[in-house]
Scaffold this motif. Sequence first.
Motif, PDB file in Angstrom:
ATOM      1  N   ILE A  60       0.752  -1.108   0.033  1.00  0.00           N
ATOM      2  CA  ILE A  60       0.034   0.067   0.165  1.00  0.00           C
ATOM      3  C   ILE A  60       0.865   1.055   0.170  1.00  0.00           C
ATOM      4  O   ILE A  60       0.271   2.341  -0.576  1.00  0.00           O
ATOM      5  N   PHE A  86      -2.932  -7.111  -0.108  1.00  0.00           N
ATOM      6  CA  PHE A  86      -2.429  -5.974   0.453  1.00  0.00           C
ATOM      7  C   PHE A  86      -1.145  -6.301   1.449  1.00  0.00           C
ATOM      8  O   PHE A  86      -1.473  -7.136   2.256  1.00  0.00           O
ATOM      9  N   ALA A  97      -8.571  -1.059   2.481  1.00  0.00           N
ATOM     10  CA  ALA A  97      -8.226  -1.908   1.647  1.00  0.00           C
ATOM     11  C   ALA A  97      -9.308  -3.082   1.225  1.00  0.00           C
ATOM     12  O   ALA A  97      -9.407  -3.489  -0.048  1.00  0.00           O
TER      13      ALA A  97
END
Length: 237
Positions: A60, A86, A97
């Motif tokens: 990320i 992620f 997310a």
Amino acid sequence: MLNFAVCDDNLNILNRMCTILDNIFIKYNYDASIVLKTTSADNLLSYIDTNKIDVLILDINLKSTKTGLEIAEIIRKKHKDFYLIFTTAHLEYLMLAYKFKTFDYIAKPFTYERLEETINRLFDDVKGLPSKYLKIDNKNTIIDENEIEFIKRDGMKVVFHTSFNDYDTYSSFNKLQDSLPNNFIRCHKSYVVNINNIKNIDFVENRIYFKKGDFCEIGPKYKKSIMGVLESYGIFE
């Protein structure tokens, strides 16, 4: 085969993750490969524009003009069905997310055991989706049904032909046909064809052609029935 792409701007973390992934694939005999590992968001976006991936492991907090969340949003608009995982050290991104249809979220620093658990769960999930994936043998060889052009009987073996590769296994050709979805139809005593991947049909030469020039045969006794099926699917009006 499941194609993995891994993107992290820290080269040491990227290399470590890819090494662990390769070890997991070998340990469990998973039919998977890392087709892209990169520290660049631009390289990732460029690759995905022209290549197929099944699993994306994405950091990320990239040192880029775009965050991993923004990159995921771009990719999801074009590709709906890949697995997204992620990684980040910032747990506050957790809820954000999951809006991108995230399969899992791995906090940094990650461990071998944590990554192993995620990959095992992913393959369990794949095997639980018979409408999309076929597990063709006892070695965890997995094929996306959408990639199959035709299936051929070759002696005691059954060969699954895709535009990328051939996969063979010892299996009953007739029993296999009964387990396939309706878009797979018998066109020859030794061939089952995926009508969704047909490019052209030559009823003079009795051949079915696919996008990259591959073809399979049409048996005389199947000619009439295959035309009827194709008409019902709207391929022939």
